[in-house]
Design a protein around this motif. Sequence first.
Motif, short mmCIF file in Angstrom:
data_model
loop_
_atom_site.label_atom_id
_atom_site.label_comp_id
_atom_site.label_asym_id
_atom_site.label_seq_id
_atom_site.Cartn_x
_atom_site.Cartn_y
_atom_site.Cartn_z
N LEU A 1 0.82 -1.21 0.00
CA LEU A 1 0.00 0.00 0.00
C LEU A 1 0.85 1.26 0.00
N ASP A 2 2.14 1.11 0.05
CA ASP A 2 3.03 2.27 0.00
C ASP A 2 3.15 2.72 -1.45
N ILE A 3 2.23 3.56 -1.84
CA ILE A 3 2.18 4.03 -3.22
C ILE A 3 3.41 4.88 -3.51
N ASP A 4 4.10 4.55 -4.57
CA ASP A 4 5.31 5.28 -4.95
C ASP A 4 4.92 6.63 -5.52
N LEU A 5 5.06 7.66 -4.73
CA LEU A 5 4.71 9.02 -5.15
C LEU A 5 5.75 9.63 -6.09
N HIS A 6 6.87 8.95 -6.27
CA HIS A 6 7.94 9.48 -7.13
C HIS A 6 7.41 9.89 -8.51
N TYR A 7 6.52 9.10 -9.05
CA TYR A 7 6.00 9.36 -10.39
C TYR A 7 5.06 10.56 -10.44
N TYR A 8 4.66 11.05 -9.28
CA TYR A 8 3.75 12.19 -9.22
C TYR A 8 4.44 13.49 -8.85
N LEU A 9 5.78 13.45 -8.72
CA LEU A 9 6.53 14.68 -8.49
C LEU A 9 6.45 15.55 -9.75
N THR A 10 6.34 16.85 -9.56
CA THR A 10 6.34 17.76 -10.71
C THR A 10 7.78 18.02 -11.15
N ALA B 1 13.85 21.24 -0.77
CA ALA B 1 12.77 22.13 -0.33
C ALA B 1 12.13 21.58 0.95
N GLU B 2 11.35 22.41 1.60
CA GLU B 2 10.66 22.00 2.82
C GLU B 2 9.53 21.01 2.53
N TYR B 3 8.89 21.18 1.35
CA TYR B 3 7.77 20.33 0.96
C TYR B 3 8.02 19.71 -0.40
N TYR C 1 -3.63 14.60 -8.50
CA TYR C 1 -3.46 13.27 -7.96
C TYR C 1 -3.63 13.27 -6.44
N LEU C 2 -3.16 14.31 -5.77
CA LEU C 2 -3.22 14.35 -4.32
C LEU C 2 -4.65 14.34 -3.79
N GLN C 3 -5.60 14.83 -4.56
CA GLN C 3 -7.00 14.80 -4.12
C GLN C 3 -7.47 13.36 -3.97
N ASP C 4 -7.15 12.52 -4.95
CA ASP C 4 -7.50 11.09 -4.87
C ASP C 4 -6.68 10.37 -3.81
N TYR C 5 -5.41 10.74 -3.70
CA TYR C 5 -4.53 10.12 -2.73
C TYR C 5 -5.04 10.39 -1.31
N ILE D 1 -3.02 18.81 4.77
CA ILE D 1 -1.60 18.83 4.38
C ILE D 1 -1.43 18.16 3.03
N VAL D 2 -2.04 16.99 2.87
CA VAL D 2 -1.92 16.25 1.61
C VAL D 2 -2.59 17.01 0.47
N ARG D 3 -3.83 17.41 0.66
CA ARG D 3 -4.58 18.09 -0.41
C ARG D 3 -3.95 19.42 -0.82
N SER D 4 -3.30 20.11 0.12
CA SER D 4 -2.71 21.41 -0.20
C SER D 4 -1.25 21.30 -0.63
N ASN D 5 -0.77 20.06 -0.88
CA ASN D 5 0.58 19.84 -1.41
C ASN D 5 1.65 20.34 -0.44
N LYS D 6 1.48 20.02 0.85
CA LYS D 6 2.43 20.45 1.88
C LYS D 6 3.02 19.26 2.64
N ILE D 7 3.25 18.16 1.93
CA ILE D 7 3.87 16.98 2.55
C ILE D 7 5.35 17.27 2.74
#
Length: 109
Positions: A22-31, A38-40, A47-51, A91-97
């Motif tokens: 279940l550890d979804i690889d977020l690497h592919y969703y980096l801009t 960076a801090e975030y 994608y983060l909305q569904d995540y 935090i997730v929805r606002s892209n502040k991970i």
Amino acid sequence: MSLVTKIEFIDDPKGKSHLKGLDIDLHYYLTDQADWDAEYWDFDSEYLQDYAKMLEDLFSKSKNGIEFQAMWIGEQPDKFVEVSINEFLEIVRSNKIGTSTRYIVNKNV
């Protein structure tokens, strides 16, 4: 280097149960603008909305909550932040991970 996530249920008093698969690889969703210093992280915000929905579902299925982090392989968190589920989802929805943060989302807070 590869960015990986780690998600664990906080259920067992003798230790956490790691959610393998279940550890979804977020690497592919980096801009293209993402900067590992960076801090975030900078992820595709659509994608983060569904995540966030998937994380909320995992949280609801847990007994005591979840722990979450997104880091480069081999790195350890330098910040540990306890948040409510609503704070975490924002935090997730606002892209502040955070790039070096472990989030503890406990149901008993």
